[in-house]
Motif scaffolding. Structure first.
Motif, PDB file in Angstrom:
ATOM      1  N   UNK A   1      -4.333  -7.840   0.134  1.00 54.22           N
ATOM      2  CA  UNK A   1      -3.602  -8.199   1.357  1.00 54.22           C
ATOM      3  C   UNK A   1      -4.513  -8.960   2.314  1.00 54.22           C
ATOM      4  N   UNK A   2      -5.731  -8.474   2.508  1.00 57.02           N
ATOM      5  CA  UNK A   2      -6.654  -9.138   3.433  1.00 57.02           C
ATOM      6  C   UNK A   2      -7.106 -10.501   2.907  1.00 57.02           C
TER       7      UNK A   2
ATOM      8  N   UNK B   1      -7.763  -1.869  -3.965  1.00 49.00           N
ATOM      9  CA  UNK B   1      -7.494  -3.187  -4.546  1.00 49.00           C
ATOM     10  C   UNK B   1      -6.308  -3.849  -3.843  1.00 49.00           C
ATOM     11  N   UNK B   2      -5.268  -3.065  -3.549  1.00 50.26           N
ATOM     12  CA  UNK B   2      -4.101  -3.626  -2.877  1.00 50.26           C
ATOM     13  C   UNK B   2      -4.439  -4.052  -1.450  1.00 50.26           C
TER      14      UNK B   2
ATOM     15  N   UNK C   1       0.131  -6.905  -6.887  1.00 53.78           N
ATOM     16  CA  UNK C   1      -0.554  -8.152  -6.552  1.00 53.78           C
ATOM     17  C   UNK C   1       0.342  -9.354  -6.830  1.00 53.78           C
ATOM     18  N   UNK C   2       1.080  -9.318  -7.921  1.00 50.12           N
ATOM     19  CA  UNK C   2       2.006 -10.422  -8.216  1.00 50.12           C
ATOM     20  C   UNK C   2       3.086 -10.498  -7.145  1.00 50.12           C
TER      21      UNK C   2
ATOM     22  N   UNK D   1       0.843  -1.201   0.000  1.00 54.37           N
ATOM     23  CA  UNK D   1       0.000   0.000   0.000  1.00 54.37           C
ATOM     24  C   UNK D   1       0.876   1.248   0.000  1.00 54.37           C
ATOM     25  N   UNK D   2       1.946   1.215   0.769  1.00 55.25           N
ATOM     26  CA  UNK D   2       2.882   2.340   0.783  1.00 55.25           C
ATOM     27  C   UNK D   2       3.530   2.525  -0.589  1.00 55.25           C
ATOM     28  N   UNK D   3       3.888   1.416  -1.236  1.00 60.19           N
ATOM     29  CA  UNK D   3       4.442   1.481  -2.590  1.00 60.19           C
ATOM     30  C   UNK D   3       3.424   2.094  -3.555  1.00 60.19           C
ATOM     31  N   UNK D   4       2.164   1.725  -3.407  1.00 63.99           N
ATOM     32  CA  UNK D   4       1.120   2.271  -4.290  1.00 63.99           C
ATOM     33  C   UNK D   4       1.040   3.792  -4.144  1.00 63.99           C
TER      34      UNK D   4
END
Length: 131
Positions: free
Chosen positions: A61-62, A56-57, A123-124, A9-12
Motif C-alpha cells: 500500500x505504501x 507485505x500488504x 496485491x493484484x 489489511x483488514x481483508x488479510x
C-alpha cells in the motif's frame, strides 16, 4: 492516501482468522491428537504468517502511493524475505523425521501456500484499483 487503500489489511486479518478457525475445527474433528505432536502449534504458524501477510500488504500500500511500478519488485523481495524467515525460524522443528513430522511438514507448506495466495491476490487487487 485514502483509508480505503488500507482495506486490504483488514481483508488479510479477516481471511487469516477465518482460515485459522476452519483449520482448527478440521483438526478438532478429523485429527484430534495430531496437533499435540506438532513442534509448532497452529496458532504460532498462523500468527507468523498473518504478521508477514499484513507487513507485505502494508508495504505494498505504501509503495503504491509513491511508485506503482515498484510494487511487484517489492512484493517479490518481501516474499523472499518471508521464506528466508520461515526457513530460519521453523527449520529446526521441521527437520526431524517421523510420521507426525511429515504430516506437520505438509500442514506447514499448505499454510504457507495459502498465505502466499492471499498476499498475491491482495496485491493484484491493490494494483488493479483505479484502472
Amino acid at each position: 492516501m485514502k483509508i480505503k487503500d488500507f482495506s486490504a489489511v483488514l481483508w488479510a486479518f479477516m481471511i487469516s482468522a477465518m482460515a485459522f478457525l476452519i483449520h482448527k475445527g478440521l483438526f478438532y474433528l478429523l485429527f484430534p491428537q495430531a496437533e499435540t505432536a506438532f513442534a509448532f502449534p497452529l496458532l504460532t504458524i498462523y500468527g507468523f504468517f498473518t504478521a508477514c501477510c499484513v507487513a507485505i500488504t502494508l508495504t505494498s500500500v505504501f509503495i503504491k502511493g509513491s511508485s506503482v511500478h515498484s510494487v511487484g519488485q517489492f512484493f517479490m523481495l518481501l516474499t523472499f524475505v518471508e521464506m528466508a524467515l520461515c526457513f530460519g525460524l521453523f527449520y529446526s522443528g521441521l527437520s526431524s523425521s517421523g510420521t507426525s513430522v511429515s504430516f506437520e511438514k505438509g500442514n506447514f507448506i499448505i499454510v504457507f501456500l495459502f498465505f502466499l495466495a492471499i498476499e498475491t491476490i491482495l496485491t493484484i487487487r491493490l494494483l488493479n484499483k483505479n484502472q
